[in-house]
Design a protein around this motif. Structure first.
Motif, PDB file in Angstrom:
ATOM      1  N   PRO A  51       0.820  -1.194   0.000  1.00 25.40           N
ATOM      2  CA  PRO A  51       0.000   0.000   0.000  1.00 25.40           C
ATOM      3  C   PRO A  51       0.856   1.246   0.000  1.00 25.40           C
ATOM      4  O   PRO A  51       1.991   1.252   0.458  1.00 25.40           O
ATOM      5  CB  PRO A  51      -0.788  -0.133   1.311  1.00 25.40           C
ATOM      6  CG  PRO A  51       0.098  -0.938   2.203  1.00 25.40           C
ATOM      7  CD  PRO A  51       0.816  -1.888   1.298  1.00 25.40           C
ATOM      8  N   ASN A  94      -2.374   5.312   2.275  1.00 22.85           N
ATOM      9  CA  ASN A  94      -3.249   4.179   2.535  1.00 22.85           C
ATOM     10  C   ASN A  94      -2.833   3.444   3.798  1.00 22.85           C
ATOM     11  O   ASN A  94      -3.663   2.995   4.578  1.00 22.85           O
ATOM     12  CB  ASN A  94      -3.229   3.210   1.352  1.00 22.85           C
ATOM     13  CG  ASN A  94      -3.919   3.788   0.135  1.00 22.85           C
ATOM     14  OD1 ASN A  94      -4.491   4.858   0.208  1.00 22.85           O
ATOM     15  ND2 ASN A  94      -3.838   3.074  -0.971  1.00 22.85           N
ATOM     16  N   GLU A 105      -8.174   3.924  -7.146  1.00 18.94           N
ATOM     17  CA  GLU A 105      -7.883   2.503  -6.989  1.00 18.94           C
ATOM     18  C   GLU A 105      -6.868   2.302  -5.863  1.00 18.94           C
ATOM     19  O   GLU A 105      -5.989   3.135  -5.649  1.00 18.94           O
ATOM     20  CB  GLU A 105      -7.299   1.937  -8.284  1.00 18.94           C
ATOM     21  CG  GLU A 105      -8.321   1.597  -9.342  1.00 18.94           C
ATOM     22  CD  GLU A 105      -9.112   0.336  -9.001  1.00 18.94           C
ATOM     23  OE1 GLU A 105      -8.548  -0.766  -9.020  1.00 18.94           O
ATOM     24  OE2 GLU A 105     -10.310   0.477  -8.725  1.00 18.94           O
ATOM     25  N   SER A 106      -7.004   1.198  -5.149  1.00 13.83           N
ATOM     26  CA  SER A 106      -6.095   0.786  -4.076  1.00 13.83           C
ATOM     27  C   SER A 106      -6.149   1.684  -2.853  1.00 13.83           C
ATOM     28  O   SER A 106      -5.281   1.594  -1.986  1.00 13.83           O
ATOM     29  CB  SER A 106      -4.641   0.705  -4.587  1.00 13.83           C
ATOM     30  OG  SER A 106      -4.548  -0.199  -5.673  1.00 13.83           O
ATOM     31  N   THR A 154      -9.762  -4.415  -0.547  1.00  9.90           N
ATOM     32  CA  THR A 154      -8.462  -4.339  -1.216  1.00  9.90           C
ATOM     33  C   THR A 154      -8.402  -3.173  -2.212  1.00  9.90           C
ATOM     34  O   THR A 154      -7.404  -3.023  -2.926  1.00  9.90           O
ATOM     35  CB  THR A 154      -8.159  -5.656  -1.957  1.00  9.90           C
ATOM     36  OG1 THR A 154      -9.269  -6.001  -2.793  1.00  9.90           O
ATOM     37  CG2 THR A 154      -7.907  -6.785  -0.966  1.00  9.90           C
ATOM     38  N   GLY A 155      -9.441  -2.353  -2.250  1.00 11.45           N
ATOM     39  CA  GLY A 155      -9.449  -1.180  -3.129  1.00 11.45           C
ATOM     40  C   GLY A 155      -9.478  -1.519  -4.608  1.00 11.45           C
ATOM     41  O   GLY A 155      -9.059  -0.709  -5.437  1.00 11.45           O
ATOM     42  N   GLN A 156     -10.013  -2.678  -4.967  1.00 11.54           N
ATOM     43  CA  GLN A 156     -10.077  -3.085  -6.377  1.00 11.54           C
ATOM     44  C   GLN A 156     -11.461  -2.760  -6.950  1.00 11.54           C
ATOM     45  O   GLN A 156     -12.250  -3.643  -7.288  1.00 11.54           O
ATOM     46  CB  GLN A 156      -9.786  -4.583  -6.502  1.00 11.54           C
ATOM     47  CG  GLN A 156      -8.388  -4.970  -6.043  1.00 11.54           C
ATOM     48  CD  GLN A 156      -8.118  -6.439  -6.253  1.00 11.54           C
ATOM     49  OE1 GLN A 156      -7.869  -6.900  -7.372  1.00 11.54           O
ATOM     50  NE2 GLN A 156      -8.169  -7.207  -5.169  1.00 11.54           N
ATOM     51  N   TYR A 190      -2.702  -9.795  -2.738  1.00 14.95           N
ATOM     52  CA  TYR A 190      -3.060  -8.391  -2.928  1.00 14.95           C
ATOM     53  C   TYR A 190      -3.209  -7.714  -1.562  1.00 14.95           C
ATOM     54  O   TYR A 190      -3.769  -8.283  -0.620  1.00 14.95           O
ATOM     55  CB  TYR A 190      -4.358  -8.283  -3.719  1.00 14.95           C
ATOM     56  CG  TYR A 190      -4.479  -7.010  -4.518  1.00 14.95           C
ATOM     57  CD1 TYR A 190      -4.092  -6.968  -5.849  1.00 14.95           C
ATOM     58  CD2 TYR A 190      -4.976  -5.846  -3.942  1.00 14.95           C
ATOM     59  CE1 TYR A 190      -4.195  -5.805  -6.588  1.00 14.95           C
ATOM     60  CE2 TYR A 190      -5.078  -4.675  -4.672  1.00 14.95           C
ATOM     61  CZ  TYR A 190      -4.688  -4.654  -5.993  1.00 14.95           C
ATOM     62  OH  TYR A 190      -4.794  -3.497  -6.716  1.00 14.95           O
ATOM     63  N   SER A 191      -2.754  -6.487  -1.460  1.00 15.11           N
ATOM     64  CA  SER A 191      -2.761  -5.777  -0.185  1.00 15.11           C
ATOM     65  C   SER A 191      -4.167  -5.384   0.247  1.00 15.11           C
ATOM     66  O   SER A 191      -5.008  -4.994  -0.565  1.00 15.11           O
ATOM     67  CB  SER A 191      -1.899  -4.510  -0.275  1.00 15.11           C
ATOM     68  OG  SER A 191      -0.547  -4.859  -0.448  1.00 15.11           O
ATOM     69  N   VAL A 240      -6.484  -2.762   2.322  1.00 12.39           N
ATOM     70  CA  VAL A 240      -6.421  -1.363   2.758  1.00 12.39           C
ATOM     71  C   VAL A 240      -7.492  -1.032   3.797  1.00 12.39           C
ATOM     72  O   VAL A 240      -7.450   0.027   4.421  1.00 12.39           O
ATOM     73  CB  VAL A 240      -6.519  -0.395   1.557  1.00 12.39           C
ATOM     74  CG1 VAL A 240      -5.290  -0.529   0.663  1.00 12.39           C
ATOM     75  CG2 VAL A 240      -7.789  -0.627   0.743  1.00 12.39           C
ATOM     76  N   ASP A 276      -3.815  -6.005   6.552  1.00 13.26           N
ATOM     77  CA  ASP A 276      -2.639  -5.756   5.723  1.00 13.26           C
ATOM     78  C   ASP A 276      -1.460  -6.605   6.201  1.00 13.26           C
ATOM     79  O   ASP A 276      -0.991  -6.465   7.330  1.00 13.26           O
ATOM     80  CB  ASP A 276      -2.290  -4.259   5.793  1.00 13.26           C
ATOM     81  CG  ASP A 276      -1.117  -3.888   4.900  1.00 13.26           C
ATOM     82  OD1 ASP A 276      -0.593  -4.783   4.204  1.00 13.26           O
ATOM     83  OD2 ASP A 276      -0.724  -2.718   4.904  1.00 13.26           O
TER      84      ASP A 276
END
Length: 369
Positions: free
Chosen positions: A3, A7, A68-69, A93-95, A167-168, A170, A192
């Motif tokens: 991130p 974030n 995004e993210s 995950t902010g996707q 995937y991170s 957030v 995270d």
């Protein structure tokens, strides 16, 4: 994928606020801890009607100009069940672009399909004799050695093609499953993974406070993430139970839909936040039309879930929680199992987007009873 600094700071602020809760959540106390999260987002289960939630999330990120993210502000934690857990994963995950793309392409993916030996039951091109034979196989299979009619492995492959376990995260995410082996609810979480050990311990302690000291709370590590999410969607009889490592180690347990115990996991959020925003997918007075036995089964399951929801909303209300809700005014265009209904999935997504523009409304005691 790591991130960005802003974030990370937002995530740590959420974790720090959560960590201010005691190890056992003060859910039965009217007193509110001083350092609570501002808001929690709760996403209920509902099959293909999850397009409604995706439309709401899409509006919230666009209206808030959230890139995004980045975290879905102002939420410090997201809780979900079944399709709400999957939508929650993409939000946590902010996707956001991937979530929209998922729902705009899902109708072509045949995500929910009968096992091959039962597929001809619903195929109008098959002869009466062929369809009858398939139906008899279904009856015999379910009474002897089969535990579901829908191809769960196909669903798993579809999830695996869209979910990257590395995937991170957030925003902290928590979702419900039901341990069929022990007949108890359990909770999985994501935080995270790039946090320091001390920061992770702080966040996990916080999440422990939201579910209470006796509930099983487990991290969805990369090796089990996809199956932990799939387990939350595994409606009994429709899907085979999902096998996962037992929480105590030493063997495996069988898991089914989290909706069996909490289709709308309000309890997992009300100990953490001053305000809970709940996304529901049934209108106040729903009159659902059923077209086949599978939909009838989902309808029966939904009726049980509605009763649990009513009890959870009442409990949260009487505990002085600040509850806001968003739900459609009318029956959504797409049905629970309408994952192949492209036109009505689009329409349902747009209903969610439009409803989000109007905002969440305060929950009124007794409104849904």
């Amino acid at each position: 994928m790591s991130p960005s600094a802003p974030n990370r700071r937002t995530f740590l602020a959420s974790a720090a606020a959560l960590a201010a809760l005691p190890a056992a959540a003060a859910a039965d106390s009217p007193a509110i801890p001083r350092r609570r999260l501002a808001r929690a987002l709760v996403l209920s289960g509902g099959g293909a009607r999850g397009a409604y939630q995706a439309g709401i999330i899409d509006y919230l990120r666009l209206a808030g100009q959230i890139p995004e993210s980045a975290p879905l502000q102002p939420y410090g934690i997201i809780a979900g069940t079944s399709i709400g857990a999957i939508n929650g994963y993409f939000a946590a995950t902010g996707q956001y672009d991937a979530l929209r793309a998922l729902w705009y392409s899902i109708a072509e993916q045949q995500v929910v399909r009968l096992k091959a030996r039962y597929a001809k039951i619903l195929n109008s091109d098959s002869g009466i004799g062929t369809r009858f034979a398939a139906a008899m196989r279904l009856v015999i299979g379910l009474s002897n050695n089969d535990t579901g009619v829908i191809d769960g492995e196909h669903l798993r492959d579809w999830l695996a093609s869209r979910i990257d376990p590395t995937y991170s995260v957030v925003t902290p995410l928590i979702w419900t499953v039901t341990n069929l082996t022990t007949q108890t609810p359990e909770f999985f979480y994501l935080v995270d993974r790039s946090l320091s050990p001390e920061e992770r311990e702080e966040a996990v302690t916080a999440l422990r406070g939201t579910v209470g000291p006796d509930a099983v709370l487990r991290e969805a590590t990369p090796d089990i993430l996809i199956d932990a999410l799939r387990a939350s969607t595994a409606i009994p009889i429709a899907f085979d139970p999902v096998e996962l490592p037992a929480p105590s180690g030493g063997g495996t347990n069988l898991y089914v839909d989290g909706g069996v115990t909490a289709n709308t996991p309000i309890a997992a959020a009300r100990a953490a936040a001053n305000r809970i925003d709940v996304v529901l997918m049934d209108p106040p007075l729903e009159q659902t039309h059923y077209h086949n036995a599978l939909e009838v089964g989902f309808g029966v399951f939904g009726a049980m879930q509605r009763r649990i929801l009513t009890a959870d909303l009442r409990a949260a209300y009487l505990e002085h929680a600040e509850i806001f809700q968003m739900l459609p005014e009318n029956e959504l265009p797409v049905g629970v199992v309408g994952f192949d209904d492209r036109e009505n999935i689009y329409a349902t997504f747009k209903v969610g987007f439009a409803d989000a523009a109007r905002g969440f409304a305060p929950y009124v005691y007794g409104e849904r009873e």
